[in-house]
Design a protein around this motif. Sequence first.
Motif, PDB file in Angstrom:
ATOM      1  N   LEU A  25     -19.059 -22.381  30.156  1.00 45.79           N
ATOM      2  CA  LEU A  25     -20.097 -21.938  29.223  1.00 45.79           C
ATOM      3  C   LEU A  25     -20.840 -23.135  28.637  1.00 45.79           C
ATOM      4  N   SER A  26     -20.091 -24.135  28.220  1.00 47.17           N
ATOM      5  CA  SER A  26     -20.713 -25.334  27.655  1.00 47.17           C
ATOM      6  C   SER A  26     -21.647 -25.994  28.659  1.00 47.17           C
ATOM      7  N   ASP A  27     -21.180 -26.096  29.899  1.00 46.59           N
ATOM      8  CA  ASP A  27     -21.997 -26.735  30.940  1.00 46.59           C
ATOM      9  C   ASP A  27     -23.252 -25.931  31.268  1.00 46.59           C
ATOM     10  N   SER A  28     -23.204 -24.622  31.028  1.00 51.90           N
ATOM     11  CA  SER A  28     -24.325 -23.758  31.409  1.00 51.90           C
ATOM     12  C   SER A  28     -25.450 -23.736  30.381  1.00 51.90           C
ATOM     13  N   LEU A  29     -25.177 -24.203  29.175  1.00 53.06           N
ATOM     14  CA  LEU A  29     -26.183 -24.118  28.118  1.00 53.06           C
ATOM     15  C   LEU A  29     -27.362 -25.044  28.402  1.00 53.06           C
ATOM     16  N   GLY A  30     -28.551 -24.540  28.091  1.00 54.21           N
ATOM     17  CA  GLY A  30     -29.756 -25.335  28.312  1.00 54.21           C
ATOM     18  C   GLY A  30     -30.856 -24.923  27.369  1.00 54.21           C
ATOM     19  N   THR A  31     -32.075 -24.908  27.871  1.00 55.96           N
ATOM     20  CA  THR A  31     -33.236 -24.657  27.014  1.00 55.96           C
ATOM     21  C   THR A  31     -33.229 -23.256  26.410  1.00 55.96           C
ATOM     22  N   GLU A  32     -32.615 -22.297  27.094  1.00 49.77           N
ATOM     23  CA  GLU A  32     -32.584 -20.938  26.543  1.00 49.77           C
ATOM     24  C   GLU A  32     -31.795 -20.889  25.238  1.00 49.77           C
ATOM     25  N   PHE A  33     -30.741 -21.692  25.154  1.00 46.97           N
ATOM     26  CA  PHE A  33     -29.973 -21.737  23.903  1.00 46.97           C
ATOM     27  C   PHE A  33     -30.848 -22.288  22.780  1.00 46.97           C
ATOM     28  N   THR A  34     -31.578 -23.361  23.074  1.00 48.08           N
ATOM     29  CA  THR A  34     -32.487 -23.937  22.081  1.00 48.08           C
ATOM     30  C   THR A  34     -33.528 -22.912  21.648  1.00 48.08           C
ATOM     31  N   THR A  35     -34.053 -22.172  22.613  1.00 46.16           N
ATOM     32  CA  THR A  35     -35.048 -21.144  22.298  1.00 46.16           C
ATOM     33  C   THR A  35     -34.451 -20.057  21.420  1.00 46.16           C
ATOM     34  N   ALA A  36     -33.195 -19.702  21.674  1.00 49.85           N
ATOM     35  CA  ALA A  36     -32.527 -18.683  20.854  1.00 49.85           C
ATOM     36  C   ALA A  36     -32.408 -19.149  19.406  1.00 49.85           C
ATOM     37  N   VAL A  37     -32.010 -20.401  19.214  1.00 47.78           N
ATOM     38  CA  VAL A  37     -31.892 -20.948  17.854  1.00 47.78           C
ATOM     39  C   VAL A  37     -33.259 -20.944  17.175  1.00 47.78           C
ATOM     40  N   GLU A  38     -34.279 -21.380  17.885  1.00 47.28           N
ATOM     41  CA  GLU A  38     -35.626 -21.436  17.307  1.00 47.28           C
ATOM     42  C   GLU A  38     -36.154 -20.041  16.988  1.00 47.28           C
ATOM     43  N   THR A  39     -35.799 -19.067  17.817  1.00 46.86           N
ATOM     44  CA  THR A  39     -36.228 -17.685  17.574  1.00 46.86           C
ATOM     45  C   THR A  39     -35.622 -17.152  16.286  1.00 46.86           C
ATOM     46  N   ILE A  40     -34.349 -17.441  16.062  1.00 48.49           N
ATOM     47  CA  ILE A  40     -33.695 -17.004  14.822  1.00 48.49           C
ATOM     48  C   ILE A  40     -34.294 -17.722  13.621  1.00 48.49           C
ATOM     49  N   LEU A  41     -34.580 -19.009  13.770  1.00 48.36           N
ATOM     50  CA  LEU A  41     -35.162 -19.773  12.665  1.00 48.36           C
ATOM     51  C   LEU A  41     -36.546 -19.254  12.281  1.00 48.36           C
ATOM     52  N   ARG A  42     -37.301 -18.790  13.263  1.00 46.97           N
ATOM     53  CA  ARG A  42     -38.658 -18.298  12.983  1.00 46.97           C
ATOM     54  C   ARG A  42     -38.655 -16.944  12.288  1.00 46.97           C
ATOM     55  N   ALA A  43     -37.592 -16.190  12.460  1.00 45.93           N
ATOM     56  CA  ALA A  43     -37.545 -14.842  11.887  1.00 45.93           C
ATOM     57  C   ALA A  43     -37.552 -14.914  10.362  1.00 45.93           C
ATOM     58  N   LYS A  44     -38.416 -14.147   9.739  1.00 45.40           N
ATOM     59  CA  LYS A  44     -38.486 -14.113   8.276  1.00 45.40           C
ATOM     60  C   LYS A  44     -37.449 -13.160   7.687  1.00 45.40           C
ATOM     61  N   GLY A  45     -36.912 -12.290   8.533  1.00 44.79           N
ATOM     62  CA  GLY A  45     -35.921 -11.331   8.060  1.00 44.79           C
ATOM     63  C   GLY A  45     -34.508 -11.742   8.435  1.00 44.79           C
ATOM     64  N   ARG A  46     -33.722 -10.760   8.827  1.00 44.03           N
ATOM     65  CA  ARG A  46     -32.314 -10.990   9.137  1.00 44.03           C
ATOM     66  C   ARG A  46     -32.070 -11.019  10.646  1.00 44.03           C
ATOM     67  N   THR A  47     -30.909 -11.539  10.997  1.00 43.31           N
ATOM     68  CA  THR A  47     -30.462 -11.470  12.382  1.00 43.31           C
ATOM     69  C   THR A  47     -29.576 -10.238  12.518  1.00 43.31           C
ATOM     70  N   ILE A  48     -30.020  -9.294  13.331  1.00 44.22           N
ATOM     71  CA  ILE A  48     -29.267  -8.061  13.554  1.00 44.22           C
ATOM     72  C   ILE A  48     -28.419  -8.256  14.805  1.00 44.22           C
ATOM     73  N   VAL A  49     -27.107  -8.148  14.661  1.00 42.01           N
ATOM     74  CA  VAL A  49     -26.207  -8.343  15.796  1.00 42.01           C
ATOM     75  C   VAL A  49     -25.619  -6.992  16.173  1.00 42.01           C
ATOM     76  N   THR A  50     -25.640  -6.681  17.462  1.00 42.75           N
ATOM     77  CA  THR A  50     -25.148  -5.376  17.896  1.00 42.75           C
ATOM     78  C   THR A  50     -24.436  -5.486  19.232  1.00 42.75           C
ATOM     79  N   GLY A  51     -23.542  -4.566  19.460  1.00 43.41           N
ATOM     80  CA  GLY A  51     -22.784  -4.502  20.701  1.00 43.41           C
ATOM     81  C   GLY A  51     -21.856  -3.307  20.630  1.00 43.41           C
ATOM     82  N   MET A  52     -21.361  -2.874  21.765  1.00 37.58           N
ATOM     83  CA  MET A  52     -20.511  -1.681  21.831  1.00 37.58           C
ATOM     84  C   MET A  52     -19.116  -2.066  22.306  1.00 37.58           C
TER      85      MET A  52
END
Length: 320
Positions: A25-52
């Motif tokens: 998993l560590s070796d697989s991380l790349g720009t998408e992880f950075t984009t995910a962090v930036e996406t959360i930072l840009r959000a003015k509201g909350r981070t909604i986490v969901t799963g079943m």
Amino acid sequence: MTQSDAFLSTAKRVIAQEAEALGLLSDSLGTEFTTAVETILRAKGRTIVTGMGKSGHIARKIAATLASTGTPAHFVHPAEASHGDLGMIGDDDVCLVLSNSGETPELADVIAYTRRFKIPMIGVASNPDSSLIRACDVALILPKAAEACGHGIVPTTSTTMTLALGDALAIALMEHRAFTADNFRVLHPGGKLGSRLTKVRDLMHVDMPLVSAETPMREALSVISDKGFGVVGVIDADGQLSGIITDGDLRRHIDGLLDKTAGDIMTLNPMTISSDALAEKAVARMDERAITCLFVRDSAEDGRPCGILKIQDCLRAGVV
């Protein structure tokens, strides 16, 4: 092989297999992880986490970790979302959706809702061709790794990787926000973690036993008795703490004690601690010197005493 040996062998195999998967998993991380962090930072509201299912349990933990480290977040159950809880997802939020297969049917309404209202969605799955990954704005793909059960059916390795990925997101966000131990204590005042982060200023007494060096010992003894700390601090003309009188000092000067002044019998340069220090540091310092209280100095006031701390105060607060 004994039954005990078999149990240990299984445990070590499972842990080794999951540890290897975390390396992948560590070796697989790349720009998408950075984009995910930036996406959360840009959000003015909350981070909604969901799963079943098991992913839902992991989602709850990730939401809790995000919330306690400076990123407002909460968990939304996908089945409940289909029965009204979609209203918990706001236009300014970002969704983090977990599904190992990427095809969990209960997530369909959440996915459709985010697409309809253009709410950013980060998908986490192991199948890059899944419905979730095709629909999301940011895709975090879990590497292919066998579940640790040996049959490939019990969520073990996959949930461990998902949990670690959630921790990685939370800590990356925390470090970017310069989230400190003080911030954490505000959000986590209870339990052992909260007590470990308690500051001296939170527990100290501000009504201090203080006298001047010229104070007659008869008066100094009265202050010791009235304040109830078993000591009295001696301050100079500038308000600086120049000495302390303890029961040991009283015993050493018992002969003619009442004919002396505080300055005659005080111990010079007493140990102190900053009001900004952690209370557990104060306990360690008192244990080291076999004393039961410390005068507290205020760095903002040129080191003048601003309080006194008793070891009993720390113990009552759970600082041990």
